[in-house]
Design an enzyme around this catalytic site. Structure first.
Site, short mmCIF file in Angstrom:
data_model
loop_
_atom_site.label_atom_id
_atom_site.label_comp_id
_atom_site.label_asym_id
_atom_site.label_seq_id
_atom_site.Cartn_x
_atom_site.Cartn_y
_atom_site.Cartn_z
N HIS A 175 78.46 29.54 59.58
CA HIS A 175 77.51 29.94 60.59
C HIS A 175 75.85 29.19 60.39
CE1 HIS A 175 75.68 32.60 57.61
NE2 HIS A 175 76.69 32.96 57.43
N LYS A 231 73.37 32.22 69.81
CA LYS A 231 72.84 33.13 68.66
C LYS A 231 73.69 32.54 67.47
CE LYS A 231 70.21 36.19 66.83
NZ LYS A 231 68.84 36.04 66.50
N HIS A 272 78.28 23.50 48.44
CA HIS A 272 77.55 24.35 49.31
C HIS A 272 76.39 25.11 48.57
CE1 HIS A 272 77.03 26.88 52.80
NE2 HIS A 272 76.90 28.11 51.84
N HIS A 307 72.26 24.84 48.63
CA HIS A 307 71.43 26.16 48.56
C HIS A 307 70.14 25.87 47.46
CE1 HIS A 307 72.54 29.06 51.84
NE2 HIS A 307 73.87 29.08 51.12
N ASP A 357 75.34 34.41 48.02
CA ASP A 357 75.62 34.41 49.35
C ASP A 357 76.78 35.04 49.71
OD1 ASP A 357 77.29 32.18 48.71
OD2 ASP A 357 76.36 30.99 50.25
N ASN A 401 67.43 39.24 52.01
CA ASN A 401 67.00 40.80 51.90
C ASN A 401 65.69 40.83 51.20
OD1 ASN A 401 67.12 43.70 50.57
ND2 ASN A 401 69.45 43.39 51.53
N ARG A 438 57.01 44.54 56.03
CA ARG A 438 57.51 43.14 55.86
C ARG A 438 56.30 42.24 56.20
NH1 ARG A 438 62.51 41.73 58.66
NH2 ARG A 438 61.13 40.92 60.46
N ASN A 447 53.80 41.62 64.51
CA ASN A 447 54.25 40.30 64.69
C ASN A 447 55.90 40.36 64.62
OD1 ASN A 447 54.99 37.43 64.85
ND2 ASN A 447 54.79 37.17 62.77
N SER A 484 59.70 38.68 66.31
CA SER A 484 60.37 37.37 66.97
C SER A 484 60.21 37.39 68.44
CB SER A 484 61.86 36.94 66.68
OG SER A 484 62.63 38.23 66.88
#
Length: 531
Positions: free
Chosen positions: A11, A36, A119, A123, A143, A285, A465, A493, A495
């Site tokens: 994804h 999305k 992969h 990362h 992940d 997270n 956050r 703030n 998105s």
């Protein structure tokens, strides 16, 4: 050396361009396709390449596909255990054909220059090489899955990776959290952040049981089967959330935090490093990240802003570069637009607008009057967080603004919104999490004397956050001007998008969002549009 990085297998497809060791551009396909996450992470979609974002990256640098020295694809089909899951052979077949798919998408590309990067190595490179530590640090990746594993623990020395531990499938912290997300009625590989928010609304009553089922050993872990339905009824998409759902979310969240703490302690003991970098979807997270920072053994913890799969495009490009690579310059690696391009879009939309002599001041005035403002400035962000380039802003002094913003965005009301604060003032308001925190990847405790002053950004557990702002003159001026009017150095703030849609990226996207939502003011480049 000119290297194009590609993420395409699961994804969040994305592309990134590294030229002579410098990060030039990086963008997610969803910002162009307006779908999305770019696509769903099913084997049948593996053939789809991030062709729109890849073409833009090349255009940004004035290059063509024929000018590239290498294309780094963040998945190595040679490492796959095809018996892992149904249809895995199809995904692997498509991945093997990636050079040909890319050559079709990018005319002039020589398929022979495409190389496969494992992969989790991609990362690791996305954080260990992109961090401001010069390629010398410990690195932890966690992940859902890569080719055959779900975790990597290692160390970079002089930009060279040594891996000390990895975890083979089917054991996966990310897949465990995805399974829980689906059980709670949310969309897996998409809505895990909702589970993290829900977890704060209850106590971890099942923690002892989860400690028996999720066990750490030798730098890795084992996840023993557990039927979530024995702890909470599976929720349908349109059914109400119950306390038992929140208690299950809280229990899994806390056990995840504990496991990550054990893994980083093992890694610290193995490496002796003082700096830790993290990537992988689990590294998004922010509650767990703060526990690692506050309770773990590392002096510094840095998380790459596009820590999910989108970031592997950047990591693959950095890994494949033969040059000494430089740290990423920031998260603003996506598209930007000139004043002329913005004004052209405004004219096409036929909306009343004006060129402002002081956009920051006008926005601060509107926020002080409790207006909601869409803020569209500079190059867009790489990663899932709005960091003052494509943001929705509000006044934090009114508790009802949380409900108001969630209504504007069409979100669940249990979800929090975040504060933006000047880096120089952050320690006055927030504690426990790292400061500075420019990428909104940690939570902070709100100091008691501030909880009643900025209630809109205080979550039910007393955290926020926070994003700290430093080095962005326009954003800093807006925050200064707002404090001058309100006495508060914090602005809400979140998105600039609505539920189920990608963050806005272009002027047209911004105008469509403004036109379809009860937003009071759009600050777009030097222009102001009022409702």
């Amino acid at each position: 050396m000119r290297v194009l990085g590609i993420n395409a297998v699961f994804h969040d497809p994305a592309a990134a361009l590294v030229v002579d060791g410098e990060v030039v551009a990086a963008a997610e396909e969803e910002r162009f396709s307006r779908r999305k996450h770019g696509k769903r992470p099913v084997p049948f979609s593996t053939w789809e390449q991030p062709e729109l974002s890849a073409r833009w990256c090349l255009e940004r640098a004035g290059l063509t596909a024929a000018d590239l020295d290498a294309v780094a694809y963040s998945y190595d089909p040679a490492l796959v255990d095809a018996e892992y899951a149904p249809w895995e052979e199809l995904r692997t077949t498509y991945a093997r054909k990636a050079p040909q798919f890319l050559a079709t998408s990018l005319p002039g590309l020589d398929p022979d220059i495409v190389q496969f990067v494992p992969h989790h190595v991609a990362h690791a490179a996305s954080t260990g090489l992109a961090a401001p530590f010069g390629g010398n640090c410990a690195v932890l990746v966690a992940d859902g899955r890569g080719e055959c594993g779900s975790h990597l623990a290692g160390r970079y020395v002089d930009q060279t990776l040594t891996t000390f531990a990895s975890q083979r499938l089917p054991h996966s912290l990310g897949l465990m959290y995805e399974d829980l997300t689906e059980h709670l009625g949310f969309l897996r590989s998409s809505d895990e952040y909702k589970v993290m928010a829900l977890a704060s609304h209850a106590e971890p009553v099942h923690l002892d049981l989860l400690r028996e089922h999720v066990v750490v050993r030798d730098g890795g872990f084992e996840i023993r089967p557990l039927d979530w339905s024995t702890l909470a009824k599976q929720r349908g998409e349109d059914e109400d959330l119950t306390r038992e759902h929140a208690e299950l979310a809280a229990s899994v969240q806390v056990r995840l935090e504990e496991v990550l703490l054990e893994l980083v302690r093992w890694l610290h003991e193995r490496t002796g490093e003082t700096r830790l970098t993290m990537a992988g979807g689990v590294a998004l997270n922010c509650v767990a990240n703060t526990r690692i920072f506050a309770e773990g053994p590392f002096d510094e913890v840095w998380v790459q802003p596009a820590a999910g799969d989108a970031g592997t495009a950047l990591g693959a490009a950095l890994h494949a570069s033969a040059d000494v690579v430089s740290p990423m310059p920031g998260a603003d690696l996506g598209r930007g637009f000139t004043d002329d391009e913005i004004e052209s879009a405004l004219r096409v939309a036929a909306v009343p607008y004006k060129r402002s002599d002081d956009v920051a001041g006008e926005v601060a005035e509107a926020l002080a009057a409790n207006k909601i403002v869409a803020w569209f400035q500079g190059r867009s962000e790489y990663g899932p967080r709005a960091l003052g380039r494509r943001s929705l802003l509000a006044n934090p002094c009114y508790a009802e603004n949380l409900t108001r913003l969630n209504d504007v965005k069409g979100r669940e009301q249990f979800r929090p919104v975040a504060p933006m604060v000047l880096a120089s003032r952050a320690a006055d308001v927030f504690t426990r999490g790292p400061i500075p925190s420019p990428y909104m990847l940690f939570v902070h405790d709100v100091r008691p004397e501030w909880t009643d002053r900025i209630p809109a950004v205080v979550h039910v557990d007393g955290t926020a956050r926070a994003q700290t702002v430093d080095g962005d003159p326009l954003l800093e001026r807006m925050l200064h001007e707002f404090e001058a009017r309100s006495g508060v150095p914090v602005v809400v703030n979140t998105s600039l998008n609505t539920a189920g849609r990608p963050m806005v990226d272009s002027p047209r996207d911004a105008l469509e969002c403004f036109g379809s939502s009860p937003i009071d003011l759009l600050a777009i480049g030097p222009f102001v549009v009022r409702r």
